[in-house]
Design a protein around this motif. Structure first.
Motif, mmCIF file in Angstrom:
data_model
loop_
_atom_site.group_PDB
_atom_site.id
_atom_site.type_symbol
_atom_site.label_atom_id
_atom_site.label_comp_id
_atom_site.label_asym_id
_atom_site.label_seq_id
_atom_site.Cartn_x
_atom_site.Cartn_y
_atom_site.Cartn_z
ATOM 1 N N PHE A 233 25.881 19.917 49.221
ATOM 2 C CA PHE A 233 24.501 20.252 48.765
ATOM 3 C C PHE A 233 24.691 21.603 47.985
ATOM 4 O O PHE A 233 23.561 22.154 47.577
ATOM 5 C CB PHE A 233 23.575 20.232 49.973
ATOM 6 N N ASP A 234 25.917 22.337 48.127
ATOM 7 C CA ASP A 234 25.998 23.420 47.242
ATOM 8 C C ASP A 234 26.990 23.383 46.234
ATOM 9 O O ASP A 234 27.291 24.153 45.411
ATOM 10 C CB ASP A 234 26.479 24.659 48.174
ATOM 11 N N HIS A 235 27.720 22.240 46.130
ATOM 12 C CA HIS A 235 28.704 21.783 45.242
ATOM 13 C C HIS A 235 28.047 20.549 44.553
ATOM 14 O O HIS A 235 28.558 19.298 44.779
ATOM 15 C CB HIS A 235 30.129 21.760 45.549
ATOM 16 N N LEU A 236 27.078 20.466 43.721
ATOM 17 C CA LEU A 236 26.401 19.410 43.268
ATOM 18 C C LEU A 236 27.025 18.338 42.161
ATOM 19 O O LEU A 236 27.884 18.968 41.492
ATOM 20 C CB LEU A 236 25.151 19.772 42.601
ATOM 21 N N ALA A 237 26.794 17.004 42.364
ATOM 22 C CA ALA A 237 27.254 15.902 41.367
ATOM 23 C C ALA A 237 26.059 14.859 41.544
ATOM 24 O O ALA A 237 26.155 13.854 42.179
ATOM 25 C CB ALA A 237 28.615 15.170 41.991
ATOM 26 N N PRO A 238 24.867 15.377 40.890
ATOM 27 C CA PRO A 238 23.664 14.491 40.933
ATOM 28 C C PRO A 238 24.103 13.216 40.581
ATOM 29 O O PRO A 238 24.560 12.814 39.451
ATOM 30 C CB PRO A 238 22.887 15.285 39.874
ATOM 31 N N THR A 239 23.631 12.182 41.352
ATOM 32 C CA THR A 239 24.046 10.536 41.181
ATOM 33 C C THR A 239 22.942 9.876 41.259
ATOM 34 O O THR A 239 22.264 9.835 42.019
ATOM 35 C CB THR A 239 25.011 10.265 42.242
ATOM 36 N N LEU A 240 22.698 8.915 40.336
ATOM 37 C CA LEU A 240 21.430 7.976 40.418
ATOM 38 C C LEU A 240 22.018 6.543 40.853
ATOM 39 O O LEU A 240 22.871 6.183 39.955
ATOM 40 C CB LEU A 240 20.867 7.924 38.890
ATOM 41 N N PHE A 241 21.548 5.974 41.371
ATOM 42 C CA PHE A 241 21.994 4.603 41.851
ATOM 43 C C PHE A 241 21.197 3.376 41.617
ATOM 44 O O PHE A 241 19.725 3.728 41.777
ATOM 45 C CB PHE A 241 22.144 4.765 43.554
ATOM 46 N N THR A 242 21.495 2.612 40.948
ATOM 47 C CA THR A 242 20.720 1.155 40.777
ATOM 48 C C THR A 242 21.006 0.010 41.701
ATOM 49 O O THR A 242 22.227 -0.273 41.760
ATOM 50 C CB THR A 242 21.220 0.777 39.291
ATOM 51 N N SER A 243 20.146 -0.329 42.369
ATOM 52 C CA SER A 243 20.419 -1.554 43.115
ATOM 53 C C SER A 243 20.514 -2.936 42.560
ATOM 54 O O SER A 243 20.268 -2.895 41.355
ATOM 55 C CB SER A 243 19.226 -1.699 44.334
ATOM 56 N N ALA A 252 22.061 14.156 45.824
ATOM 57 C CA ALA A 252 22.678 15.431 45.417
ATOM 58 C C ALA A 252 24.188 15.243 44.741
ATOM 59 O O ALA A 252 24.790 16.135 44.198
ATOM 60 C CB ALA A 252 22.536 16.574 46.169
ATOM 61 N N PHE A 253 24.648 14.135 45.564
ATOM 62 C CA PHE A 253 26.286 13.759 45.132
ATOM 63 C C PHE A 253 26.435 12.492 45.730
ATOM 64 O O PHE A 253 25.468 11.713 46.139
ATOM 65 C CB PHE A 253 27.190 14.652 45.957
ATOM 66 N N ASP A 254 27.354 11.735 45.318
ATOM 67 C CA ASP A 254 27.775 10.570 45.632
ATOM 68 C C ASP A 254 28.139 10.190 46.901
ATOM 69 O O ASP A 254 29.404 10.686 47.566
ATOM 70 C CB ASP A 254 28.930 9.972 44.466
ATOM 71 N N TRP A 255 27.205 9.965 47.766
ATOM 72 C CA TRP A 255 27.406 9.699 49.225
ATOM 73 C C TRP A 255 27.944 8.279 49.639
ATOM 74 O O TRP A 255 27.405 7.752 50.722
ATOM 75 C CB TRP A 255 26.409 10.524 50.196
ATOM 76 N N LEU A 256 28.459 7.584 48.729
ATOM 77 C CA LEU A 256 28.892 6.243 49.166
ATOM 78 C C LEU A 256 27.924 5.152 49.550
ATOM 79 O O LEU A 256 28.008 4.438 50.209
ATOM 80 C CB LEU A 256 30.040 6.129 50.120
ATOM 81 N N GLN A 257 26.733 5.302 48.655
ATOM 82 C CA GLN A 257 25.511 4.272 49.076
ATOM 83 C C GLN A 257 25.997 2.995 48.176
ATOM 84 O O GLN A 257 26.703 2.981 47.387
ATOM 85 C CB GLN A 257 24.375 4.840 48.276
ATOM 86 N N GLU A 263 25.329 6.496 38.281
ATOM 87 C CA GLU A 263 25.532 7.109 37.253
ATOM 88 C C GLU A 263 25.276 8.486 37.343
ATOM 89 O O GLU A 263 24.596 8.987 38.318
ATOM 90 C CB GLU A 263 24.435 6.847 35.925
ATOM 91 N N GLU A 264 26.359 9.333 37.042
ATOM 92 C CA GLU A 264 26.375 10.882 37.485
ATOM 93 C C GLU A 264 25.998 11.588 36.438
ATOM 94 O O GLU A 264 26.219 11.200 35.264
ATOM 95 C CB GLU A 264 27.824 11.370 37.621
ATOM 96 N N PHE A 265 25.189 12.879 36.717
ATOM 97 C CA PHE A 265 24.396 13.532 35.447
ATOM 98 C C PHE A 265 24.808 14.907 36.051
ATOM 99 O O PHE A 265 25.428 15.419 36.964
ATOM 100 C CB PHE A 265 22.935 13.520 35.948
ATOM 101 N N PRO A 266 24.823 15.844 34.676
ATOM 102 C CA PRO A 266 25.331 17.252 34.533
ATOM 103 C C PRO A 266 24.553 18.033 35.447
ATOM 104 O O PRO A 266 24.999 19.033 36.280
ATOM 105 C CB PRO A 266 25.331 17.768 33.337
ATOM 106 N N THR A 267 23.169 17.670 35.900
ATOM 107 C CA THR A 267 22.357 18.681 36.697
ATOM 108 C C THR A 267 21.285 17.776 37.337
ATOM 109 O O THR A 267 21.110 16.546 37.189
ATOM 110 C CB THR A 267 21.310 19.512 35.850
ATOM 111 N N LEU A 268 20.654 18.470 38.305
ATOM 112 C CA LEU A 268 19.519 17.588 39.350
ATOM 113 C C LEU A 268 18.296 17.181 38.127
ATOM 114 O O LEU A 268 17.703 16.224 38.395
ATOM 115 C CB LEU A 268 19.106 18.425 40.262
ATOM 116 N N GLY A 269 18.077 18.472 37.217
ATOM 117 C CA GLY A 269 16.859 18.145 36.482
ATOM 118 C C GLY A 269 17.093 16.871 35.620
ATOM 119 O O GLY A 269 16.198 16.156 35.501
ATOM 120 N N THR A 270 18.333 16.674 34.957
ATOM 121 C CA THR A 270 18.556 15.616 34.051
ATOM 122 C C THR A 270 18.421 14.432 34.945
ATOM 123 O O THR A 270 17.927 13.172 34.435
ATOM 124 C CB THR A 270 19.862 15.587 33.220
ATOM 125 N N MET A 271 19.161 14.335 36.036
ATOM 126 C CA MET A 271 18.992 12.921 37.120
ATOM 127 C C MET A 271 17.501 12.787 37.459
ATOM 128 O O MET A 271 17.007 11.538 37.189
ATOM 129 C CB MET A 271 19.742 13.306 38.228
#
Length: 564
Positions: A233-243, A252-257, A263-271
């Protein structure tokens, strides 16, 4: 994941990296529960969205365009007085809760510097945004005033002392550590781990507790892995999951969901922009368009009922000759009728002398009943032309409001005011006489085709009319779905490539009532061939000589081609 304390920690981490030390140059309130602060830092503008929306509360850097109201709300005027030109000193999270403090140094009425705090509480329907004077914790203003009878725990009005929401007395995992998990691993069944985590540590939502339990269950050194998991949560890799069913979730990161794609995004804002652009925009439209939806539904209901009555009248008119026959028979044999009779059977000389049962008014004699049938006959015959004219007008009204419904389905918040303006001008909504400012029509959405050609899409009738009849070159190509409510689309090219033509047709199909269909017919022709009949509704045009393409709407193409 939901926006819990852990994700709030990640947001604060990102915002500190991007905007701490920047200067607040502008303050806007585009929507009732949301503020946008434009922060200038390191030569770049960062639009900071602070949302106290009951369903979508959050803080983020957003690039989604917004339209400000013509008259600034009182809250934003108050914020401008204190915040514009002020330097953003620091951003802090309260423990590991969903509360963020933004600290600035501002000058008061005497010119003295005072520390001001903007506090965002992201608590579902209790979400709120406070402007607080740090020296005495006095609430200067807040975005939602809450009466005392609705919140007896603390006072949420200007002038009151700011008090934090009741504490949960849980451990902050970022300061207290996760050593207590060792006992959990030994004493608690695996299926109970998420509940234990939530009851012990502050800021864990159900999904994040399940993700931590899943992560440490798969690790060798479980406690070390838990600390490593928290450090993400201090080393971010924002990830959007589609079911598999198309629903979205994020972390905030890929937690193997488990997901169909991610899809990974450069920032939390863009995600968050990608996640909320559909959900939040639709909710904003629903909030702003509540009155419009009711007006449109009522008008559709009224006109549909009117059409049924007109068709019944027309059906009766088609049977008017039967009334004449009954009148002729009664006037020929008036002696067969006596007052008090409810019906009479008479040989019908128009039908081989077969007996015809004729209903009667028992208060009238034969001649008066005959006169009554003739009057009804003449009235219905005279009404045919009028009824046909009224049916045509009613059908036009129904088509018009179905078109408005289709526009509201694809409207963005800036389009809603155009639709309100149109309905007011057409007399369906009462005008606000107090508002003397001349309303301005918003601009059509702009897209760029794969080969760089500009395409514009009107999202409502006022935009459509201005785009197609006033702004477009007569040689530009105009597109519209065939015989279905939808947007006007203009390709700003007299000879577009096949690729551009197909992409524009897909945009026309998407921004129409056929957006969920396949193989949608889309007509196209030069804009110079469009004609607007005198007295017709806004956006209504007629044309001939069109060609037709068949396409399938593509939502991904819309986001791909849109010019931000």
């Amino acid at each position: 994941m939901p926006l819990d304390g852990l994700f709030t920690h990640a947001i604060v981490h990102e915002l500190n990296d991007l905007i701490t030390g920047g200067r607040i140059t502008k303050v806007h309130q585009p929507y009732p529960n949301e503020i946008v602060l434009v922060v200038r830092n390191n030569g770049q503008n960062y639009p900071l969205l602070l949302s106290a929306h009951p369903s979508y509360a959050r803080a983020q850097i957003t690039r989604i365009p917004y339209e400000n109201p013509q008259t600034a709300p009182n809250f934003v005027m108050f914020l401008r007085r204190y915040l514009e030109g002020a330097k953003l000193q620091k951003i802090e999270q309260v423990e590991n809760d969903r509360i963020i403090n933004f600290y600035v140094n501002a000058r008061n009425e005497l010119g003295d510097i005072q520390e001001i705090r903007l506090t965002l509480e992201m608590m579902g329907r209790h979400s709120n945004l406070f402007l607080v004077r740090e020296s005495d914790a006095r609430i200067l203003e807040l975005i939602k005033h809450v009466p005392a009878d609705q919140n007896r725990v603390r006072s949420l009005i200007p002038g009151a002392t700011y008090v934090l929401p009741p504490a949960q007395n849980l451990k902050n995992p970022f300061t207290a550590g996760l050593d207590g998990l060792a006992q959990m691993i030994l004493d608690t069944p695996l299926e109970e781990w998420p509940k234990y985590i939530q009851k012990t540590y502050q800021g864990f939502g159900r999904e994040s507790a399940e993700a931590l339990a899943r992560a440490i269950n798969q690790a060798g050194d479980q406690l070390a892995h838990a600390r490593e998991w928290l450090a993400h949560f201090d080393h971010l890799a924002p990830t959007l999951f589609t079911s598999k069913d198309g629903s979205l979730s994020y972390s905030a990161f890929d937690w193997l969901q488990d997901s169909a794609s991610q899809e990974e995004f450069p920032t939390l804002g863009t995600m968050l922009d990608a996640y909320y652009i559909g959900k939040a925009e639709r909710e904003r439209v629903n909030q702003q368009a509540g009155t419009l939806v009711r007006v449109v539904k009522n008008e559709l209901k009224k006109n549909t009922a009117k059409r049924k009555k007109l068709l019944k009248t027309l059906e009766d008119a088609e049977n008017a000759d039967e009334l004449k026959v009954k009148g002729d028979l009664l006037i020929t044999y008036p002696h067969l009728v006596q007052k008090g009779m409810k019906s009479v059977s008479i040989e019908n000389y128009y039908d081989n002398n077969n007996l015809l049962e004729i209903p009667l008014d028992p208060k009238l004699n034969g001649l008066k009943n005959a006169e009554k049938y003739f009057n009804r006959y003449r009235k219905l015959r005279t009404a045919v032309d009028f009824v046909n004219e009224q049916i045509a007008l009613t059908d036009a009204e129904i088509d018009y409001f179905n078109n408005i419904v289709a526009q509201l389905d694809v409207a963005s918040p800036k389009d809603v005011e155009d639709i309100r303006l149109e309905l007011t001008a057409e007399g369906y909504i009462r005008a606000n006489k107090k508002n003397k400012q001349k309303p301005k029509v918003s601009k059509p959405d702009k897209f760029e085709s794969s080969d760089g050609t500009l395409i514009e899409v009107g999202k409502n009738n006022l935009q459509n009319e201005r785009l197609s009849l006033k702004q477009a070159d007569r040689r530009d190509i105009w597109l519209h779905v065939q015989k279905i409510p939808g947007s006007h689309v203009i390709i700003h090219d007299s000879n577009p490539s096949d690729t551009t033509l197909i992409e524009a047709a897909k945009l026309a199909a998407y921004f129409s009532k056929a957006r969920e269909s396949a193989n949608v017919p889309v007509d196209y022709l030069p804009a110079g061939k469009l004609r607007k009949p005198n007295g017709s509704k806004p956006g209504f045009v007629i044309f001939e000589g069109q060609q037709t393409l068949y396409v399938t709407p593509d939502a991904s193409l819309v986001s791909k081609l849109k010019i931000k």
